[in-house]
Design an enzyme around this catalytic site. Structure first.
Site, PDB file in Angstrom:
ATOM      1  N   HIS A 129       0.848  -1.211   0.000  1.00  0.00           N
ATOM      2  CA  HIS A 129       0.000   0.000   0.000  1.00  0.00           C
ATOM      3  C   HIS A 129       0.877   1.252   0.000  1.00  0.00           C
ATOM      4  CE1 HIS A 129      -3.602  -2.386   0.418  1.00  0.00           C
ATOM      5  NE2 HIS A 129      -2.999  -3.074   1.347  1.00  0.00           N
ATOM      6  N   GLU A 185     -12.753  -4.448   0.289  1.00  0.00           N
ATOM      7  CA  GLU A 185     -11.360  -4.876   0.458  1.00  0.00           C
ATOM      8  C   GLU A 185     -11.337  -6.246   1.121  1.00  0.00           C
ATOM      9  OE1 GLU A 185      -8.315  -3.946  -0.469  1.00  0.00           O
ATOM     10  OE2 GLU A 185      -7.668  -5.719   0.604  1.00  0.00           O
ATOM     11  N   GLU A 214     -16.268 -10.334  -5.558  1.00  0.00           N
ATOM     12  CA  GLU A 214     -17.196 -11.184  -6.311  1.00  0.00           C
ATOM     13  C   GLU A 214     -18.091 -11.984  -5.385  1.00  0.00           C
ATOM     14  OE1 GLU A 214     -13.028 -12.687  -7.219  1.00  0.00           O
ATOM     15  OE2 GLU A 214     -13.926 -10.942  -6.285  1.00  0.00           O
ATOM     16  N   GLU A 228      -8.390   0.115  -8.907  1.00  0.00           N
ATOM     17  CA  GLU A 228      -7.013   0.151  -9.419  1.00  0.00           C
ATOM     18  C   GLU A 228      -6.543  -1.298  -9.382  1.00  0.00           C
ATOM     19  OE1 GLU A 228      -3.921  -0.756  -9.821  1.00  0.00           O
ATOM     20  OE2 GLU A 228      -2.950   0.308  -8.210  1.00  0.00           O
ATOM     21  N   GLU A 237      -1.603 -11.024 -11.669  1.00  0.00           N
ATOM     22  CA  GLU A 237      -2.480 -11.078 -10.491  1.00  0.00           C
ATOM     23  C   GLU A 237      -3.923 -11.360 -10.919  1.00  0.00           C
ATOM     24  OE1 GLU A 237      -2.353  -7.879  -7.536  1.00  0.00           O
ATOM     25  OE2 GLU A 237      -0.412  -7.252  -8.317  1.00  0.00           O
TER      26      GLU A 237
HETATM   27  N1  6LC Z   1      -3.003  -2.885  -8.758  1.00  0.00           N
HETATM   28  C1  6LC Z   1      -2.538  -3.994  -8.273  1.00  0.00           C
HETATM   29  N2  6LC Z   1      -1.618  -4.740  -8.848  1.00  0.00           N
HETATM   30  N3  6LC Z   1      -3.044  -4.462  -7.186  1.00  0.00           N
HETATM   31  C2  6LC Z   1      -4.309  -3.847  -6.833  1.00  0.00           C
HETATM   32  C3  6LC Z   1      -4.397  -3.707  -5.398  1.00  0.00           C
HETATM   33  C4  6LC Z   1      -5.091  -4.687  -4.815  1.00  0.00           C
HETATM   34  C5  6LC Z   1      -5.943  -4.321  -3.627  1.00  0.00           C
HETATM   35  O1  6LC Z   1      -7.238  -4.837  -3.861  1.00  0.00           O
HETATM   36  C6  6LC Z   1      -7.501  -5.909  -2.997  1.00  0.00           C
HETATM   37  N4  6LC Z   1      -8.166  -6.925  -3.812  1.00  0.00           N
HETATM   38  C7  6LC Z   1      -7.674  -7.588  -4.870  1.00  0.00           C
HETATM   39  N5  6LC Z   1      -8.605  -8.419  -5.370  1.00  0.00           N
HETATM   40  C8  6LC Z   1      -9.715  -8.251  -4.608  1.00  0.00           C
HETATM   41  C9  6LC Z   1     -11.018  -8.808  -4.633  1.00  0.00           C
HETATM   42  N6  6LC Z   1     -11.355  -9.718  -5.546  1.00  0.00           N
HETATM   43  N7  6LC Z   1     -11.920  -8.398  -3.722  1.00  0.00           N
HETATM   44  C10 6LC Z   1     -11.579  -7.471  -2.787  1.00  0.00           C
HETATM   45  N8  6LC Z   1     -10.356  -6.913  -2.700  1.00  0.00           N
HETATM   46  C11 6LC Z   1      -9.440  -7.300  -3.618  1.00  0.00           C
HETATM   47  C12 6LC Z   1      -6.161  -6.360  -2.468  1.00  0.00           C
HETATM   48  O2  6LC Z   1      -6.287  -6.946  -1.206  1.00  0.00           O
HETATM   49  C13 6LC Z   1      -5.412  -5.046  -2.411  1.00  0.00           C
HETATM   50  O3  6LC Z   1      -5.687  -4.328  -1.248  1.00  0.00           O
END
Ligand code: 6LC
Length: 451
Positions: A129, A185, A214, A228, A237
């Site tokens: 972060h 989050e 989701e 983002e 990812e």
């Molecule tokens: N930009 C990059 N590379 N990383 C983005 C940053 C990712 C952030 O989004 C959250 N995140 C990622 N996927 C999900 C999801 N499906 N549901 C809720 N939170 C999620 C991660 O825990 C990070 O805090």
């Protein structure tokens, strides 16, 4: 599996009985020291690789495949275990963890192809972060998007997918007047995000929901889905999959996706610095010939993509090209499995073709009809971001001249097992305008990212 193979015990190989099993009382004492609950808590199931006939009354007899509960490991050779209600000593070399546990020990488990434990674990700490928040170009771009659309955001319902510390949601509450922002989050950071929302007096507007986007339930559809999600090389990812699933479930008809579109850019390039540092170095270090190490260097440094590569604009051998573009309104999860594109680059200046560099650009359409979009470009001509660029090194550099053409294709193949990973395969065909050199060189290389 190989680890098992290398330890295969021959069926009738007897464990050397010279190593005396520790005395029963000694063992019980040690187990007692640890306390009963610890002992049970540490009890682990093992599987017998081979038959074993216990010698002496305190050794167990078991058959291949028997599942034994190991309660204590008084020595490396002899463990205290239980089989079908009987306790006794077993030879440790006859046992292995089951397949699933073995994967677990190695930190991988096929039950979790998304590796969510590790993934969200990493986002539960500040390191990533801090990196993202310190990326001024990235963070300020999202702030500009909110600022420029502040009027249109009034009374809108927003979802901030993967909000992390909640920075985008806080921009919404600070710079505009949306009716609600759902800050979603999945990691444990969500607890702190709630504190930040309270600390900045935004509780009226922002609701923090902990969970995977989701899977969580929202009380209503949203007008704007902002996230983002871009990973290295745009897709790594594969968080984009979560964005598409959330779009399909929560974005109302006519709602807005931010980013609205993304493009993936490629360019043949020089990488003299990297090549010198990792490959040329072995030619004459301290007056010695270390070139036999160059095949190792190629495997170790050039077999995978190089993330966070800072490319100079002058490294470009041709004009860059957007080889892939993604419309975030129509893109489907199934499209992510394989994304392919063909290209033809015309070499503009003679130089050394060390490899390809890739980067991405995302666009945020204006909420006002006809309003100007905002762009976040992570290429070499823009303010550097924490992604920088991604470098794909060829095994051997090729000299090219102005007028040569480099045509071929790029394929981004999502890993069928490890769902956050992919392999990038590049094919190239160099047609030289100089008659004397063999008139064209063909090559191809696959770069796993990372499995
Ligand atoms: N930009 C990059 N590379 N990383 C983005 C940053 C990712 C952030 O989004 C959250 N995140 C990622 N996927 C999900 C999801 N499906 N549901 C809720 N939170 C999620 C991660 O825990 C990070 O805090």
């Amino acid at each position: 599996c190989t680890s098992v193979a290398s330890h295969v015990i021959h069926k009738h190989q007897q464990v050397p009985l010279i190593c005396k099993t520790p005395g029963f009382l000694e063992l019980r004492a040690s187990a007692m020291d640890k306390g009963k609950e610890d002992e049970d808590a540490s009890a682990q199931e093992y599987v017998a690789r081979s038959d074993f006939t216990g010698g002496g009354t305190d050794q167990l007899t078991f058959s291949t495949g028997d599942k034994l509960m190991v309660h204590a490991k008084p020595t490396a050779e002899w463990w205290w275990a239980e089989l079908r209600g009987v306790v006794g000593y077993v030879p440790a070399s006859y046992l292995h963890r089951g397949a699933a546990e073995e994967e677990e020990e190695e930190g991988i488990s096929l039950e979790d192809p998304w590796q969510d434990e590790e993934y969200f674990g990493s986002y539960g700490t500040l390191r990533l972060h801090l990196e993202m928040l310190s990326d001024h170009s990235r963070t300020e771009t999202y702030r500009q998007v909110i600022l420029k659309n502040s009027a249109s955001l009034r009374n809108k319902v927003v979802m901030d997918l993967g909000c992390g510390t909640g920075i985008i949601s806080l921009f919404c509450a600070q710079l505009a007047k949306p009716s609600t922002v759902y800050a979603v989050e999945a990691s444990s950071m969500a607890d702190y995000t709630r504190q930040l929302v309270k600390q900045n007096a935004c509780e009226e507007v922002i609701t923090v929901l902990q969970g995977r986007a989701e899977e969580i339930e929202l009380p209503e559809q949203v007008d704007v889905l902002v996230s983002e999600w871009m990973g290295n090389c745009l897709l790594f990812e594969f968080m984009v999959e979560s964005v598409l699933l959330a779009r399909d479930r929560w974005l109302r008809e006519g709602g807005v996706m931010w980013p609205s579109s993304a493009s993936f850019t490629l360019v043949p390039c020089q990488a003299d610095g990297y090549y010198s540092e990792k490959m040329a170095f072995w030619e004459r270090p301290y007056g010695l010939d270390f070139t036999p190490l160059q095949s190792l260097a190629q495997q170790e440094f050039f077999a995978k993509p190089k993330f966070s590569h800072l490319m100079e604009p002058s490294d470009c051998l041709t004009a860059p090209q957007d080889v892939l573009s993604m419309d975030m309104y129509t893109l489907q999860v199934r499209d992510l499995e394989e994304m392919k594109s063909h290209f033809t680059f015309c070499v503009e200046k003679s130089g050394v073709f060390h490899g390809f560099t890739a980067w991405f650009t995302v666009h945020f359409e204006s909420l006002e009809a006809g309003g100007a979009p905002v762009e976040l470009n992570t290429g070499p001509n823009s303010e550097p971001t924490h992604w920088k660029q991604t470098l794909f090194m060829l095994d051997r550099p090729v000299r090219v001249s102005a007028g040569d053409s480099i045509s071929g294709s790029i394929v981004l193949q999502r890993n069928p097992i490890w769902r956050r990973h992919m392999t990038v395969t590049l094919h190239w065909n160099i047609k030289s305008i100089m008659e004397d050199t063999e008139n064209h060189q063909v090559g191809s290389k696959s770069f796993p990212m990372w499995r």
